[in-house]
Design an enzyme around this catalytic site. Sequence first.
Site, mmCIF file in Angstrom:
data_model
loop_
_atom_site.group_PDB
_atom_site.id
_atom_site.type_symbol
_atom_site.label_atom_id
_atom_site.label_comp_id
_atom_site.label_asym_id
_atom_site.label_seq_id
_atom_site.Cartn_x
_atom_site.Cartn_y
_atom_site.Cartn_z
ATOM 1 N N ASP A 1 0.821 -1.205 0.000
ATOM 2 C CA ASP A 1 0.000 0.000 0.000
ATOM 3 C C ASP A 1 0.860 1.261 0.000
ATOM 4 O O ASP A 1 2.048 1.226 0.348
ATOM 5 C CB ASP A 1 -0.903 0.027 1.233
ATOM 6 C CG ASP A 1 -2.110 -0.890 1.081
ATOM 7 O OD1 ASP A 1 -2.367 -1.340 -0.039
ATOM 8 O OD2 ASP A 1 -2.787 -1.144 2.091
ATOM 9 N N LYS B 1 -3.913 3.066 -2.149
ATOM 10 C CA LYS B 1 -5.017 3.993 -2.396
ATOM 11 C C LYS B 1 -4.716 5.306 -1.687
ATOM 12 O O LYS B 1 -4.327 5.317 -0.526
ATOM 13 C CB LYS B 1 -6.339 3.428 -1.877
ATOM 14 C CG LYS B 1 -6.791 2.156 -2.584
ATOM 15 C CD LYS B 1 -8.106 1.683 -2.011
ATOM 16 C CE LYS B 1 -8.641 0.477 -2.771
ATOM 17 N NZ LYS B 1 -7.739 -0.686 -2.638
ATOM 18 N N MET C 1 -8.226 9.002 8.074
ATOM 19 C CA MET C 1 -8.609 9.496 6.744
ATOM 20 C C MET C 1 -9.681 10.587 6.815
ATOM 21 O O MET C 1 -10.634 10.603 6.036
ATOM 22 C CB MET C 1 -9.103 8.334 5.870
ATOM 23 C CG MET C 1 -8.058 7.240 5.665
ATOM 24 S SD MET C 1 -8.713 5.747 4.876
ATOM 25 C CE MET C 1 -9.605 4.983 6.246
#
Length: 270
Positions: free
Chosen positions: A45, A67, A180
């Site tokens: 990641d 991502k 996030m």
Amino acid sequence: MALVSIPGQGAKGKVWLVGAGPGDVELLTVKAYRVLKQADAVLYDALVSQDILDLIPQHAEKIAVGKRAGKHSAAQDEINQLLVTKAFTRKNVVRLKGGDPFIFGRGGEELQTLVESDVNFEVIPGITAASGTAAYTGIPLTHRDYAQGVSFITGHCQLESRPMDWQGYANSNNTLVVYMGILNANIISDGLMSHGRSPDTPVAIVSKATTSSQQQFIGKLSELPQLAADPALKMPALMIIGEVVQLADSLNWFNPAEVAENQKLINISL
């Protein structure tokens, strides 16, 4: 997207779902280190630090599937398919995730795919971003005098279409950790304050926690959108909201410069 396997053949390899921790290479578990050094293919990641990526063997196939908000990234279906495909052609496949794969890491979804495709797997947990960030900023997530509970939520993208239970998170005796959430800082602060959380509640945004680039931005809940908009703030970043944040000044022990020095020593010993 339908998964494709090789007809008449079983998977040759095994998938190791590995938590890489929050960034500091020394927080990688011994087991994770051992498995990573034996990897034939690694799907990693964007949140995995370069220091940890440098541990991947040179002969191993390295595939970036991370991502990031607002950037092109691999779709989850593509990642699932890659895991299955690599398991049919490689012996040791490592799915390397920042933090812990079972805390906002979609690890469960990927394992379900492996089960459906009859691929063997093992899970190696990692220190999640919340624990690493709290430890390296001197902010205990719970404390008898300040917070009797802690909640982890994700603040990513869907807060307007799927509103949070702000009433439940507005308890002043609870620490709230937001993964996030930078792009939705205004929604988070408004939601908490409109349900009774004091505008003066201490908050911290911590960038690149546990690494030599760690920065922390401390203020009040009413100032959260301004903190999140600071041009010096780099991703990834985590929010900690609650009275425990006021302990950061007195309990902060971390010197980011020491991480780079320790990494030099590790490279020498390897």
